[in-house]
Design an enzyme around this catalytic site. Structure first.
Site, PDB file in Angstrom:
ATOM      1  N   GLU A  55       0.737  -1.317  -0.040  1.00 13.55           N
ATOM      2  CA  GLU A  55      -0.040   0.091  -0.025  1.00 13.55           C
ATOM      3  C   GLU A  55       0.683   1.398   0.001  1.00 13.55           C
ATOM      4  O   GLU A  55       0.599   2.329  -0.595  1.00 13.55           O
ATOM      5  CB  GLU A  55      -0.937   0.066   1.079  1.00 13.55           C
ATOM      6  CG  GLU A  55      -1.888  -1.251   1.249  1.00 13.55           C
ATOM      7  CD  GLU A  55      -1.560  -2.292   1.861  1.00 13.55           C
ATOM      8  OE1 GLU A  55      -2.322  -2.983   2.687  1.00 13.55           O
ATOM      9  OE2 GLU A  55      -0.272  -2.682   1.901  1.00 13.55           O
ATOM     10  N   GLY A 307      13.154 -39.242   1.737  1.00 14.64           N
ATOM     11  CA  GLY A 307      12.909 -40.628   1.565  1.00 14.64           C
ATOM     12  C   GLY A 307      11.531 -41.426   1.909  1.00 14.64           C
ATOM     13  O   GLY A 307      10.447 -40.305   2.509  1.00 14.64           O
TER      14      GLY A 307
END
Length: 375
Positions: A55, A307
């Site tokens: 903003e 894994g």
């Protein structure tokens, strides 16, 4: 309720917000457009933490034209003093007449206060425009604010028959170059990358981002997290050969390992941040505790490359928000290693279900984005 120009302006604000995809975290990615008489007079986005919010950038670009204008913001303007002053106050000072934001900010320091502040001073406030797109862009930030934990993405690469490596562990490379480069983009947008000790011992990965940052927009450092219940990470691991923090997560009680554990702890203490967490029922690091810790460390998006054991534990614990699966057009055979180690199922309906959110070809491979079916 909303005009076509409103929609176009918010769509542009979302484009701007995406420019902070890799740099804004741990803050949300926010874009802002200032328009007057259906003409854009200012634009801005949040680049990085500690710098002006979207903003403020847009108001500076608009200058005096912001008075009486409409501000389109992808997230509810903040109302509190944090690292920067409140944006709601900046919009009021500039004389903006109307504010349209896409999604409310669940941050307890905001949580509707920005909208209330603006309305209390006579500003017309509307919300919900393109809220799904805005929520998707900041899924990690929104989840962390609501639950205290990051958005968990688990990356998996598999063959057509669902195997991740040969029986001897060889997996370099199942997927092609384009897929591996795509992974780097996912790492770059994440606050942290996590793997397990098994992957560290088998592959000795660096877990860094191998993409050049945009000029003038360096990324925040990527936190590399190792789930290592017994502190078996080698002090000479490649993780420690590059700059950036490595966080090793072990369990609280390892007294049964005596002097050997103490030596490993001392050898790693100067190389990594060591955190001892509660253990689960199998004497492994509690993954719930690990995610809560990462939430406290302001990690919005966690990228997991691990894994089958760690991936399976996250899936079994229903801790995964999204799967990114790369499917390679090859076969590895029944002796290959599985995608995830899951508890035995007694009935088919017990198996986890997922919804395919997106599928696309990446080089020679297929990438699937999936999320748990909430039905």
């Amino acid at each position: 309720m909303f005009s076509q120009f409103d929609r176009d302006a918010m769509a542009r604000a979302l484009e701007l917000a995406r420019l902070g995809l890799e740099t804004a975290h741990p803050n949300p990615r926010v874009g802002c457009v200032i328009a007057r008489d259906e003409r854009i007079v200012g634009e801005g986005w949040h680049v990085r933490t500690g710098e002006p919010h979207a903003e403020v950038h847009a108001l500076r670009a608009a200058g005096a034209a912001a008075a009486g204008a409409t501000a389109y913001v992808t997230l509810e303007p903040c109302s509190h003093h944090g690292r920067t002053p409140p944006c709601a106050a900046a919009l009021l000072e500039a004389g903006v007449a109307r504010v349209v934001f896409a999604v409310a900010d669940p941050n307890p320091q905001v949580n509707g206060e920005g909208a209330r502040m603006l309305r209390a001073h006579g500003v017309r406030v509307e919300s919900g425009l393109l809220q799904d797109e805005a929520a998707e862009l900041n899924a990690g930030f929104l989840k962390r604010m609501r639950t205290g934990r990051p958005w968990v993405r688990v990356k998996l690469a598999m063959s057509l028959d669902g195997r991740t490596a040969l029986s001897n562990g060889d997996s370099h490379w199942i997927t092609g170059t384009a897929a591996r480069e795509d992974v780097q983009h996912w790492r770059a947008r994440s606050g942290a990358v996590m793997t397990g000790i098994g992957t560290v011992l088998a592959d000795d990965p660096r877990l860094d981002v191998r993409l050049a940052a945009a000029p003038g927009a360096p990324r925040p450092p990527l936190l590399r997290v190792i789930v290592d219940s017994r502190l078996r990470t080698p002090p000479a691991a490649r993780l420690f050969s590059i700059p950036g923090e490595v966080l090793l997560l072990s369990t609280r009680s390892r007294g049964d390992e005596g002097e050997d554990y103490a030596r490993r702890h001392a050898a790693l203490a100067g190389r990594a941040t060591l955190e001892a967490l509660d253990a689960d029922g199998h004497a492994h690091v509690s993954l719930e505790a690990a995610l809560t810790l990462l939430g406290h460390r302001e990690i919005n998006e966690l990228w997991v490359e691990a894994g089958p054991r760690l991936a399976g534990a996250l899936l079994a614990g229903r801790l995964v928000d999204e799967l990114i699966v790369y499917l390679a057009p090859r076969l590895l055979g029944p002796q290959g290693r599985p995608l995830a180690e899951l508890p035995a199922l007694g009935q088919l309906q017990e198996s986890p279900w997922f919804v395919i959110m997106d599928s696309r070809q990446v080089g020679t491979d297929l990438r699937l984005r999936l999320r748990p079916d909430q039905r």
